[in-house]
Design a protein around this motif. Structure first.
Motif, PDB file in Angstrom:
ATOM      1  N   MET A  44     -12.137 -34.369 -18.445  1.00 37.98           N
ATOM      2  CA  MET A  44     -13.052 -36.393 -17.759  1.00 37.98           C
ATOM      3  C   MET A  44     -11.441 -35.779 -16.177  1.00 37.98           C
ATOM      4  O   MET A  44     -12.025 -36.026 -15.436  1.00 37.98           O
ATOM      5  CB  MET A  44     -12.197 -36.841 -18.477  1.00 37.98           C
ATOM      6  CG  MET A  44     -13.014 -36.981 -19.523  1.00 37.98           C
ATOM      7  SD  MET A  44     -14.534 -38.154 -19.330  1.00 37.98           S
ATOM      8  CE  MET A  44     -13.621 -39.083 -18.949  1.00 37.98           C
ATOM      9  N   ASP A  46     -10.303 -33.126 -14.544  1.00 41.42           N
ATOM     10  CA  ASP A  46     -11.047 -32.591 -13.115  1.00 41.42           C
ATOM     11  C   ASP A  46     -12.315 -32.799 -12.918  1.00 41.42           C
ATOM     12  O   ASP A  46     -12.787 -33.048 -11.329  1.00 41.42           O
ATOM     13  CB  ASP A  46     -11.237 -31.246 -13.988  1.00 41.42           C
ATOM     14  CG  ASP A  46     -10.410 -29.958 -14.075  1.00 41.42           C
ATOM     15  OD1 ASP A  46      -9.146 -30.579 -14.383  1.00 41.42           O
ATOM     16  OD2 ASP A  46      -9.897 -28.674 -15.446  1.00 41.42           O
ATOM     17  N   LEU A  47     -12.719 -33.985 -13.064  1.00 41.55           N
ATOM     18  CA  LEU A  47     -14.247 -34.167 -13.197  1.00 41.55           C
ATOM     19  C   LEU A  47     -13.485 -35.399 -11.660  1.00 41.55           C
ATOM     20  O   LEU A  47     -13.786 -35.498 -10.612  1.00 41.55           O
ATOM     21  CB  LEU A  47     -14.542 -35.007 -14.134  1.00 41.55           C
ATOM     22  CG  LEU A  47     -15.669 -34.890 -15.081  1.00 41.55           C
ATOM     23  CD1 LEU A  47     -15.934 -35.397 -16.128  1.00 41.55           C
ATOM     24  CD2 LEU A  47     -16.833 -34.093 -14.245  1.00 41.55           C
ATOM     25  N   GLY A  50     -12.132 -33.519  -9.139  1.00 44.81           N
ATOM     26  CA  GLY A  50     -13.112 -33.219  -8.347  1.00 44.81           C
ATOM     27  C   GLY A  50     -13.945 -33.794  -7.489  1.00 44.81           C
ATOM     28  O   GLY A  50     -14.700 -33.155  -5.790  1.00 44.81           O
ATOM     29  N   LEU A  51     -13.857 -35.329  -7.347  1.00 43.85           N
ATOM     30  CA  LEU A  51     -14.759 -36.363  -6.920  1.00 43.85           C
ATOM     31  C   LEU A  51     -13.269 -36.285  -5.711  1.00 43.85           C
ATOM     32  O   LEU A  51     -13.997 -36.281  -4.097  1.00 43.85           O
ATOM     33  CB  LEU A  51     -14.516 -37.195  -7.134  1.00 43.85           C
ATOM     34  CG  LEU A  51     -15.936 -36.805  -8.315  1.00 43.85           C
ATOM     35  CD1 LEU A  51     -15.719 -38.707  -9.332  1.00 43.85           C
ATOM     36  CD2 LEU A  51     -17.374 -37.074  -7.525  1.00 43.85           C
ATOM     37  N   GLY A  53     -11.925 -33.576  -4.067  1.00 41.57           N
ATOM     38  CA  GLY A  53     -11.908 -32.289  -3.131  1.00 41.57           C
ATOM     39  C   GLY A  53     -11.569 -31.402  -4.418  1.00 41.57           C
ATOM     40  O   GLY A  53     -11.069 -30.159  -3.481  1.00 41.57           O
ATOM     41  N   ASN A  54     -10.298 -30.984  -5.088  1.00 43.31           N
ATOM     42  CA  ASN A  54      -9.941 -30.525  -5.074  1.00 43.31           C
ATOM     43  C   ASN A  54      -8.605 -29.682  -4.792  1.00 43.31           C
ATOM     44  O   ASN A  54      -8.458 -28.556  -4.626  1.00 43.31           O
ATOM     45  CB  ASN A  54     -10.162 -29.189  -6.073  1.00 43.31           C
ATOM     46  CG  ASN A  54     -11.346 -29.945  -7.495  1.00 43.31           C
ATOM     47  OD1 ASN A  54     -10.772 -30.737  -8.615  1.00 43.31           O
ATOM     48  ND2 ASN A  54     -12.701 -28.632  -7.859  1.00 43.31           N
ATOM     49  N   LYS A  55      -7.565 -30.630  -3.738  1.00 42.34           N
ATOM     50  CA  LYS A  55      -7.090 -29.952  -2.515  1.00 42.34           C
ATOM     51  C   LYS A  55      -5.580 -29.428  -3.499  1.00 42.34           C
ATOM     52  O   LYS A  55      -5.368 -28.429  -2.913  1.00 42.34           O
ATOM     53  CB  LYS A  55      -6.481 -30.920  -1.471  1.00 42.34           C
ATOM     54  CG  LYS A  55      -7.881 -31.215  -0.862  1.00 42.34           C
ATOM     55  CD  LYS A  55      -8.618 -30.101   0.635  1.00 42.34           C
ATOM     56  CE  LYS A  55      -9.948 -30.731   0.947  1.00 42.34           C
ATOM     57  NZ  LYS A  55     -10.799 -30.378   0.119  1.00 42.34           N
TER      58      LYS A  55
END
Lengths: 416, 281
Positions: A44, A46-47, A50-51, A53-55
Motif C-alpha cells: 500500500m 509503495d502504491l 509510486g504515485l 515517482g519513487n524518487k
C-alpha cells in the motif's frame, strides 16, 4: 562481505566488430518482506510512493531483506549467461526484474530488442479448451498476432508432436504434453533477449534435446540469460556465469567452470551416508594418501596423478568374507567408473582389522569434484553387508574445462 | 533496424501524457490478446455448463421478479412509475447489474490473471479490455431480453431505443473508471472486493433501480446526489421513449469520467509491478 572476484565489466567504447550490448544491468537490488501482512501494508505504501515517482532512496524496513543485492553485468548478442546458486539465492527474482514483471528497488536495467521469457510454459492455457484453441491463447499472451499463429500453427503442432491429440481438452494432457505444447509455441519467438528459467526440466529426454537444439539455433542472434540447477546444461550452453548467494554475486565472469566448481563446493558435505548396514563390517578409516592439497577439507589431485586410497575396516562377525566395490560418482551423482583390481588372496586380519590401499595410476578424470560410493558384499549374488554413499570426495585440478567426465591422454601420430 | 529499448528502474516517470500514450499504445497493440482472453473465458464458461447463457441474466431477472411480486401482491406500495412495473423493474436491475459488473470487472480480470501476471510480461491493459468484452457479451444478452420485455408489456418502439446502447456505454465507462481505482488495492486486500459487494447492495436502494425517485424528502436528495442515478435514469428513459430528465447531470458524470478513466489507467499501469511483487509466487 560480497566480493566481486572476477567481474569483467566490458569498457563501454566497444570496437565495432563486437556485437552490441543487449542487456545492461547496473547495481540492481531488490528487497522482499518476510511477513505477509507487513508485506501487503508495504505494498500500500509503495502504491502511494509510486504515485509520487519513487524518487527517495530505499532502505530496508523492518522485516525486509535484500533478495537481490547490487548485481551488475552486461550481455551481448550471442552470449549466454548462466545464473546459478542455491534455492532462494535470488535468481528468479533477478529474472523477474529482467523481464519487467517487478521493478527494482535500486539500480537500473536497460534492455534492447524483443524480450522473450521461458519462465512458465503454457501460460494462459484453459484446461477445458482444446490444444488448438490454447495455442492461440498462449500465443496471444506471448505477443503473437493472429496471423502469425495461423501461419505457424502446423509447425507448432508438429514441433510438439501432438498431431493426434491437438483437439483434445488440455486438462486430459499429461504434464509432459502440456510442456511440449507450451514450448512449441514459445519456440516460435524470435527474441533478441531470451530469459530461461528452470522450465526445461520437465519433458522426456528426446524433448529436452529438441529444446536445446532450438536454443542452439537461436543463440548466435540472441542474448540468453539461463537459470538452472543442471550444471552440465549450464556448462554446455553458457559462456559466462554469475554465482549468486543470498542475493549477491559471489563469482562472476567468463569462467563458467570456476563458478560451477564453487557452486558444488558450497554443497560439499563431507558426511558419508551409510545406506545399508547388516552389522558385519564397519569402515573405520578412509583417506587419500596420494600427496595432495587439502582445500577446506576437500582433497585435491592433479590430472595424471596417482590416486591412492587407504581403507581400514573393522570386521564384526567371524565368518565375514567381504568383496569390495568402489564406484566413482561425478558431481551430478552419475556413476562414471568402478575401480578394478586383482583379488588379493588371504586378507590379512589383525585384531579384527582389515587394512589395504588401492592405487589407480595416472588418473584421467576431467576437472571437477568426484565422490566415492562403497559396496561391501559377499557371494556370487553380491548380497550386501554394507553400502556407503559419499564415503569420500576429492577434486581433480586441470586447466582444461570439459563437460565429459574423462579427459583421456591421447597421442597424435602424423601419417603423412 | 533500431531496437526498442526498455529501461526498468525504481523511479517512475510521472508525465501523465506520456503514460496515457503508452497505455493506449499497449491497449492497441494487445487488441488480439484482449479478444483472445475474452473468447477463451466465454467459451470455457459455456463449454462447462448446460444452462450456459441463462447465468448471464438470471440475477437481474430474479431480482426483478422478486420486486414485481412484492409490488403485485401489495406487500410494498410503490409510486407510479409511468411504465408497466415489470419493464421498470427489469430495466433497473439490468442496468444495475451492468454497473456492478463493470465496477468489478477490472479487479476480477486482473485477479484471475494472477498466475500469468507473475510469470509473463504482457500488456496488462489487455486484461481490462478483455473484461469489457466479456461485459459487453453478457450485456448484449440482457439487452435482447429487455427489448423482449419492452414489446411484451406494450411499451412499444421508440426511436430513442437506438440510443440505449450509448447510454449503456456510459454505465460501463462509469463502472470501469471506479473499478480501475479500486483494482490495485483490491488486489492486495480481499476486503476491498467484499466492501464493494456489500456497499453496492446499499447504494442500490438510494438509486432508482426498482422504484421511482420520490417527489420530495431525504430519499430524493440522496438519489439526486448519487452519480449512478442519472446513468440509470437516462438509459431507462431512452429505452422506453421518455425524455431524459437528468441529461445534464448525466453528461457531467460522463465528462468527469473521461479524464478520471485515463488517470485510472495510469494508476493501474504504475501499480501492477508493485502488486505483482507482493503476489509473486
Amino acid at each position: 562481505m560480497i566480493a566481486k572476484t572476477m567481474d569483467t565489466l566490458q569498457p563501454t567504447n566497444t570496437p565495432t566488430s563486437e556485437p552490441e550490448v543487449l542487456v545492461k544491468v547496473e547495481g540492481l537490488s531488490k528487497k522482499f518482506c518476510k511477513d505477509l501482512k507487513t508485506s501487503l501494508w508495504y505494498g500500500m505504501k509503495d502504491l502511494a510512493s509510486g504515485l509520487r515517482g519513487n524518487k527517495a532512496e530505499r532502505e530496508l524496513r523492518p522485516k525486509e531483506f535484500w533478495a537481490v543485492r547490487d548485481i551488475s553485468f552486461e550481455l551481448r548478442r550471442g552470449e549466454c549467461l548462466g545464473l546459478i546458486g542455491h534455492n532462494g539465492a535470488g535468481k528468479s527474482t533477478l529474472l523477474k526484474m529482467l523481464n519487467g514483471l517487478i521493478n527494482p528497488d535500486a539500480g537500473k536495467i536497460t534492455i534492447k530488442g524483443r524480450v522473450g521469457a521461458l519462465i512458465e510454459l503454457g501460460a494462459g492455457f484453459s484446461p477445458i479448451l482444446s490444444g488448438r484453441e490454447n495455442i492461440y491463447n498462449n500465443g496471444a499472451i506471448l505477443g503473437f498476432t493472429r496471423k502469425e499463429i495461423d501461419a505457424k500453427l502446423e509447425e507448432i503442432i508438429a514441433f510438439a508432436e501432438l498431431e493426434e491429440f491437438i483437439d483434445m481438452p488440455v486438462q486430459n494432457y499429461s504434464s509432459g504434453m502440456k510442456v511440449r505444447l507450451g514450448f512449441a509455441v514459445a519456440a516460435q519467438m524470435e527474441p533478441d533477449v531470451l530469459i530461461i528459467d528452470e522450465v526445461l526440466a520437465v519433458g522426456d529426454l528426446g524433448f529436452v534435446l529438441k529444446c536445446f537444439k532450438r536454443i542452439d539455433a537461436i543463440l548466435p542472434n540472441t542474448a540468453i540469460v539461463f537459470v538452472s540447477h543442471n550444471m552440465p546444461m549450464v556448462s554446455r550452453i553458457c559462456n559466462r556465469a554469475i554465482l549468486m548467494e543470498k542475493g549477491g554475486s559471489i563469482k562472476q565472469g567468463e569462467d563458467v567452470s570456476g563458478a560451477i566448481d564453487t557452486y558444488y563446493g558450497r554443497f560439499a558435505n563431507n558426511e558419508m551416508n551409510v545406506v545399508f548396514d547388516d552389522g558385519s563390517i564397519d569402515l573405520k578409516v578412509i583417506q587419500i594418501i596420494t600427496p595432495y592439497h587439502n582445500e577446506n577439507g576437500l582433497p585435491q589431485l592433479h590430472w595424471g596423478d596417482n590416486l591412492e586410497i587407504y581403507f581400514e575396516w573393522l570386521i564384526k562377525k567371524e565368518d565375514t568374507s567381504p568383496q569390495f566395490s568402489i564406484i566413482l560418482f561425478d558431481k551430478e551423482q552419475r556413476p562414471i567408473a568402478i575401480l578394478d583390481w586383482k583379488k588379493t588372496s588371504g586378507i590379512d586380519r589383525k585384531n579384527k582389522l582389515l587394512r589395504f590401499s588401492l592405487i589407480h595410476k595416472n588418473i584421467q578424470l576431467s576437472r571437477g569434484i568426484y565422490s566415492i560410493n562403497i559396496l561391501v558384499s559377499f557371494g556370487n549374488t553380491r548380497a550386501p553387508y554394507l553400502r556407503i554413499n559419499n564415503a569420500l570426495s576429492f577434486q581433480i585440478l586441470q586447466e582444461e574445462e570439459i563437460w565429459p567426465p574423462f579427459l583421456l591422454k591421447t597421442e597424435f601420430n602424423n601419417k603423412d | 533496424m533500431a531496437l526498442e529499448t526498455k529501461v526498468y528502474q525504481k523511479e517512475n516517470n510521472l508525465r501523465i501524457g506520456r503514460l496515457v500514450r503508452e497505455s493506449l499504445t499497449d491497449m492497441y497493440a494487445s487488441r488480439f490478446l484482449a479478444r483472445q482472453l475474452a473468447v477463451r473465458d466465454i467459451s470455457a464458461q459455456y463449454r462447462q455448463s448446460y444452462l450456459g447463457i441463462v447465468w448471464a441474466f438470471i440475477t437481474p431477472l430474479t431480482t426483478a421478479v422478486v420486486w414485481i411480486f412484492l409490488n403485485k401482491s401489495g406487500t410494498i406500495q410503490l409510486t407510479d412509475t409511468g411504465i408497466p412495473y415489470p419493464v421498470f423493474a427489469f430495466s433497473g436491475t439490468l442496468l444495475w447489474s451492468i454497473l456492478t459488473e463493470s465496477i468489478n470487472s477490472p479487479r476480477t480480470s486482473t485477479n484471475a490473471a494472477q498466475g500469468i501476471l507473475t510469470k509473463i510480461n504482457f500488456p496488462k491493459e489487455a486484461l481490462i479490455i478483455s473484461g469489457i468484452y466479456k461485459l459487453l457479451f453478457n450485456s448484449a444478452i440482457k439487452v435482447v431480453l429487455l427489448i423482449g420485455f419492452i414489446f411484451l408489456f406494450g411499451v412499444g418502439y421508440h426511436h430513442t431505443l437506438w440510443l440505449f446502447p450509448l447510454a449503456l456505454f456510459g454505465a460501463i465507462l462509469l463502472g470501469t473508471t471506479i473499478g480501475l481505482f479500486l483494482t490495485p488495492i483490491g488486489m492486495l486486500y480481499n476486503d476491498v472486493g467484499k466492501i464493494i459487494g456489500f456497499g453496492l447492495q446499499f447504494v442500490m436502494y438510494i438509486t432508482p433501480v426498482v422504484y421511482a425517485m420520490p417527489k420530495e424528502g431525504l430519499m430524493k436528495v440522496l438519489m439526486e446526489l448519487n452519480p449512478f442515478t442519472p446513468v440509470i435514469l437516462t438509459a431507462r428513459d431512452l429505452a422506453v421513449g421518455f425524455t431524459p430528465q437528468y441529461l445534464t447531470y448525466y453528461f457531467i458524470v460522463l465528462a468527469a469520467c473521461v479524464p478520471l478513466l485515463f488517470l485510472g489507467l495510469v494508476f493501474y499501469r504504475i501499480s501492477i509491478p508493485i502488486i505483482v511483487e507482493r503476489l509473486s509466487a
